[in-house]
Design an enzyme around this catalytic site. Structure first.
Site, PDB file in Angstrom:
ATOM      1  N   TYR A  54     -78.795 -27.605  17.337  1.00  0.00           N
ATOM      2  CA  TYR A  54     -79.124 -28.167  18.647  1.00  0.00           C
ATOM      3  C   TYR A  54     -77.992 -27.896  19.643  1.00  0.00           C
ATOM      4  CZ  TYR A  54     -83.076 -30.794  16.656  1.00  0.00           C
ATOM      5  OH  TYR A  54     -84.254 -31.167  16.062  1.00  0.00           O
ATOM      6  N   ARG A 130     -86.025 -25.259   8.263  1.00  0.00           N
ATOM      7  CA  ARG A 130     -87.191 -24.370   8.221  1.00  0.00           C
ATOM      8  C   ARG A 130     -87.342 -23.778   6.819  1.00  0.00           C
ATOM      9  NH1 ARG A 130     -90.675 -24.158  12.785  1.00  0.00           N
ATOM     10  NH2 ARG A 130     -89.423 -24.797  14.600  1.00  0.00           N
ATOM     11  N   SER A 159     -88.027 -30.056   6.734  1.00  0.00           N
ATOM     12  CA  SER A 159     -88.689 -30.037   8.038  1.00  0.00           C
ATOM     13  C   SER A 159     -89.532 -28.777   8.119  1.00  0.00           C
ATOM     14  CB  SER A 159     -87.634 -30.058   9.151  1.00  0.00           C
ATOM     15  OG  SER A 159     -88.229 -30.049  10.430  1.00  0.00           O
ATOM     16  N   GLN A 181     -90.300 -33.482   8.167  1.00  0.00           N
ATOM     17  CA  GLN A 181     -90.424 -33.636   9.614  1.00  0.00           C
ATOM     18  C   GLN A 181     -91.256 -32.464  10.131  1.00  0.00           C
ATOM     19  OE1 GLN A 181     -87.525 -33.466  13.466  1.00  0.00           O
ATOM     20  NE2 GLN A 181     -86.889 -34.930  11.896  1.00  0.00           N
ATOM     21  N   LEU A 213     -94.838 -35.576  21.992  1.00  0.00           N
ATOM     22  CA  LEU A 213     -95.514 -35.488  23.294  1.00  0.00           C
ATOM     23  C   LEU A 213     -95.896 -34.044  23.612  1.00  0.00           C
ATOM     24  CD1 LEU A 213     -93.281 -37.953  25.345  1.00  0.00           C
ATOM     25  CD2 LEU A 213     -95.523 -38.403  24.314  1.00  0.00           C
ATOM     26  N   GLY A 215     -94.074 -31.402  23.559  1.00  0.00           N
ATOM     27  CA  GLY A 215     -93.079 -30.695  24.371  1.00  0.00           C
ATOM     28  C   GLY A 215     -93.275 -30.897  25.861  1.00  0.00           C
ATOM     29  N   GLY A 261     -87.300 -37.669  22.245  1.00  0.00           N
ATOM     30  CA  GLY A 261     -86.039 -37.345  22.903  1.00  0.00           C
ATOM     31  C   GLY A 261     -86.172 -37.252  24.412  1.00  0.00           C
ATOM     32  N   THR A 262     -85.239 -37.847  25.116  1.00  0.00           N
ATOM     33  CA  THR A 262     -85.121 -37.726  26.563  1.00  0.00           C
ATOM     34  C   THR A 262     -83.688 -38.070  26.932  1.00  0.00           C
ATOM     35  OG1 THR A 262     -85.841 -38.584  28.716  1.00  0.00           O
ATOM     36  CG2 THR A 262     -85.946 -40.104  26.862  1.00  0.00           C
TER      37      THR A 262
END
Length: 297
Positions: A54, A130, A159, A181, A213, A215, A261-262
């Site tokens: 990230y 992945r 994930s 995930q 949401l 994306g 996330g925001t």
């Protein structure tokens, strides 16, 4: 807020705060990051979702600056992070191509880097980010087991794995993979019918949902009818459309943990509203029908 058992002695908040975009924008000072975490804690959201990649391998360190500035925060939180994606940026800028690496050497190096960047002595949940086409489960599985035995990692999962990928890795492990995930939202509802969710539900494994949401595309011009329904239901229950979309995932009996996330503090302060929303079966299917664009068979 409701808490979900992930592994023996480990519980997560039902809604998870995602830190994918933690480095975006200008509010990245330790005090800014701490304010975001504190806002989550005020709502009972204690689980933070990270990944080594990230922010171009920079988001964990940004999070770490806040933890180092306020050490008392660490024991109030559960930290999730991920590894195995190698992209030609940041610490891996010398890579010729983007690839996956599930070797023991890479996993161990990634964990050490994550621990250092976040300034912590443990990761509550480590995920293989992945599926790796070159994964040797007889190497990857024992490497994950060893990290749990060391105490550096308290639990492990995956994930974006399909059931067969999950089973392959699990077959070479002593411990249990505790979650997968996967992408789930009103606009990515395949997991509800393709076996991915049923596989986890059968095994009583709590799934995590990334991009709950869609994306942000959920709010685009192409989904006017769905948005109108979300907005109507939200007004009826004194929340916004976002809370209703997240509540749609929470309504499922698999005990899905949405990762939301925001960076906007006002929006962070409303994340917990989703837990207040009540959706009966017909309303759930009303939203599902609008999302898939047709009546169920």
């Amino acid at each position: 807020m409701e808490r979900i058992d992930i592994a023996p002695g480990i519980t997560f908040s039902r809604i998870v705060y995602g830190m994918w975009r933690l480095g975006d924008g200008e509010d990245t000072a330790p005090s800014d990051v701490q304010a975001k975490v504190e806002s989550c804690l005020e709502q009972g959201i204690t689980t933070m979702d990270q990944a080594d990649i990230y922010g171009g391998y920079a988001a964990e360190a940004l999070f770490g600056t806040a933890l180092k500035a306020s050490p008392a925060l660490r024991d109030k939180l559960e930290i999730v992070t991920k590894c195995d994606i190698v992209a030609p940026v940041g610490r891996h800028s010398a890579a010729r191509v983007k690839y996956y690496d599930t070797t023991a050497e890479h996993i161990n190096a990634s964990v050490e880097a994550s621990l250092k960047d976040m300034g912590t002595d443990r990761i509550d949940l480590l995920l293989i980010h992945r599926p790796d086409p070159l994964m040797d489960p007889d190497e990857t599985g024992p490497a994950l087991d060893a990290l749990v035995k060391s105490g550096k990692v308290l639990s492990v999962g995956v994930s974006n794995f399909r059931p067969w990928d999950f089973q392959l890795l699990q077959s070479s492990m002593e411990g249990n993979l505790v979650t997968n995930q996967i992408e789930m939202s009103l606009l990515a509802a395949d997991a509800f019918t393709n076996g991915d969710l049923a596989f986890l539900q059968e095994r009583m494994i709590a799934p995590m949902a990334w991009s709950p949401l869609g994306g942000g595309s959920l709010f685009s011009e192409g989904h006017k009818d769905l948005m109108a329904a979300l907005t109507r239901i939200g007004k009826e229950q004194d929340v916004d459309a976002t809370a209703v979309a997240i509540a749609w995932l929470l309504r499922h009996p698999a005990k899905i943990l949405p990762v939301l996330g925001t960076n906007n503090l006002a929006r962070i302060a409303r994340i917990g509203d989703a837990a207040k929303v009540v959706l009966d079966r017909q309303t759930w299917f009303e939203l599902y029908t609008l999302a898939i664009g047709k009546e169920v068979a």
